[in-house]
Scaffold this active site. Structure first.
Site, PDB file in Angstrom:
ATOM      1  CB  SER A  69      -0.947  -0.031   1.204  1.00  0.00           C
ATOM      2  OG  SER A  69      -1.921   0.970   1.061  1.00  0.00           O
ATOM      3  CG  ASN A  70      -0.323   4.663  -1.336  1.00  0.00           C
ATOM      4  OD1 ASN A  70      -0.976   5.485  -0.712  1.00  0.00           O
ATOM      5  ND2 ASN A  70      -0.829   3.989  -2.365  1.00  0.00           N
ATOM      6  CG  HIS A  71       3.264   6.780   3.467  1.00  0.00           C
ATOM      7  ND1 HIS A  71       3.350   6.058   4.622  1.00  0.00           N
ATOM      8  CD2 HIS A  71       4.456   6.648   2.841  1.00  0.00           C
ATOM      9  CE1 HIS A  71       4.552   5.520   4.709  1.00  0.00           C
ATOM     10  NE2 HIS A  71       5.238   5.848   3.638  1.00  0.00           N
ATOM     11  CB  SER A  72      -2.990   8.016   0.094  1.00  0.00           C
ATOM     12  OG  SER A  72      -4.180   8.768   0.039  1.00  0.00           O
TER      13      SER A  72
END
Ligand code: PMT
Length: 411
Positions: free
Chosen positions: A223-226
């Site tokens: 995933s990512n940091h959004s």
């Protein structure tokens, strides 16, 4: 009640300014966005650093920044606010407000404010009881300013009497009551003027937000940091202007914006399907989600066991949702993309604008402090085929308002 409300907190020179930090924190925790204006004297009582930290916004004191000449527009501030709360309000400031004197930013903003205004007076008992102060307060009341009555008790002078600024939690309660009252009035005026339309009434928009989750096995994912904050702010800004909004949201921990339909998805593939299915019914789409570009080729059905050596996971490309919508875009539809870059920012954003057939792209760079993932602020450039407009550091909800203004210019 205070979620998403824009509040300007004005602080004047009074010992009660120490309570303004607690007041600001209570407003922010209740979901309000707070910008603080201090008079020059207020800085002697509480530091701008304290107020900037608790409000999560830079403090405004002067008409312009002497370092770079940037103008602190009292007119824009006045337009931005849903409420202007001056706490503590000194006798001096109330006297100036009552007569229209405008010799600092706090006062010029008062004269420009179109929103409700409230003051929480704080002073010594004799100053409070003085006929001049009472006359000024009566004038302010007549001008429609809400007065949050001070309490009685020990004062900084050592005397006992009326003049202590109301306690922060009581001020918050008074602020909530002011909003409740103004919402009732707004409902009543809508009933009286049903023909009064908002600028995007009758329009439908799709917004994507948050991070996608690409499963590796039942336990792990990519995933990512959004956080979803930027996309949720855009959805809210569109809804506030009367648009019907469908928010296709990856995983976030934030509350659903008011008046918006939310479709929860996890993977890039789920987000792709949810968007492609709906796009043809829309007048536009804003692609704010941070979508994975790659996903595991195979999702293990059982938890992967660790072995002695390293391991690698084969990844395959996901579908580009924005590019797909761009290829399907018909006359009259507006498509907005975001570009999250770490290098060659403008060049990369311009490439995405063309490749994805976007009307404009919102560029944010991880190299700039206060921009990008997770925080409440962003620094963006709005780029279309003709121009690039650089916006300064501002809250994500203000960025969203600029994006929606630009969308309106394309409709
Ligand atoms: O959620 P926050 O914490 O508030 O952070 C906001 C943000 C940084 C996530 C947001 O401002 C932002 O920049 N979103 C886009 C992030 C991104 O994935 O950018 P990109 O340059 O990789 O993608 C370009 C555009 O194509 C984006 O509009 C993206 O939504 C879209 N895209 C990308 C890949 C893909 N498979 N499908 C897409 O639609």
């Amino acid at each position: 009640m205070l979620k998403g409300k824009h509040i300007i907190l004005g602080i004047t020179g009074s010992i009660a300014a120490y309570k303004s930090a607690v007041l600001c924190r209570l407003l922010v925790s209740a979901g309000a966005e707070v910008k603080v204006i201090m008079t020059p004297l207020a800085k002697q009582f509480i530091t701008p650093l304290t107020m900037a930290t608790v409000s999560k916004n830079p403090i405004l004191v002067d008409f312009f920044n002497p370092e770079n000449g940037e103008w602190n527009s009292h007119v824009k501030l006045g337009e931005w606010a849903d409420l202007y709360l001056i706490a503590p309000a000194s006798a001096n400031t109330m006297a100036k407000m009552a007569t229209g004197v405008a010799d600092n930013l706090l006062l010029t903003t008062y004269l420009s404010a179109r929103c409700a205004v409230a003051v929480a007076p704080a002073m010594d008992l004799d100053m409070y009881a003085h006929v001049a102060t009472q006359r000024n307060m009566a004038q302010l009341k007549q001008d429609g300013v809400h007065i949050i009555e001070p309490g009685s008790g020990f004062l900084a002078s050592g005397l006992i009497g009326k003049g202590r600024m109301a306690e922060p939690q009581d001020i918050v309660a008074a602020v909530e009551a002011i909003f409740a009252q103004s919402e009732k009035c707004a409902e009543a005026s809508e009933i009286e003027n049903p023909e009064k339309k908002k600028s995007l009434e009758g329009k439908r928009f799709l917004v994507t937000a948050g991070a996608t989750i690409e499963p590796i096995d039942p336990v792990r994912f990519i995933s990512n940091h959004s956080s979803g904050k930027m996309g949720y702010a855009v959805a809210e800004a569109l809804a506030k202007r009367g648009a019907e909004v469908t928010l296709v949201s990856g995983r976030t921990a934030i509350d659903k914006p008011q008046g918006v339909e939310v479709v929860n998805v996890l993977s890039a593939e789920e987000m792709y399907k949810a968007c492609v299915e709906r796009f043809s019914e829309m007048d536009g789409a804003v692609m704010c989600a941070a979508v994975a570009d790659y996903t595991p080729q195979v999702v293990a059905t059982e938890k992967l066991k660790k072995g002695e050596g390293d391991m690698s996971i084969a990844l395959k490309r996901t579908k580009d949702i924005a590019a797909e919508l761009g290829s399907k875009k018909r006359e009259g539809q507006v498509l907005v993309g975001f570009a999250m870059e770490t290098e060659n920012e403008e060049q990369n954003a311009a490439g995405k604008l063309v490749r994805k057939n976007l009307d404009f792209i919102v560029l944010n760079s991880l190299r700039r402090e206060g921009a990008g993932f997770r925080g409440d602020t962003n620094i963006v450039s709005l780029i279309d085929s003709r121009e690039k407009v650089d916006l300064p550091l501002m809250s994500k909800s203000d960025v969203a308002e600029h994006i929606v203004d630009k969308i309106e210019s394309f409709l």
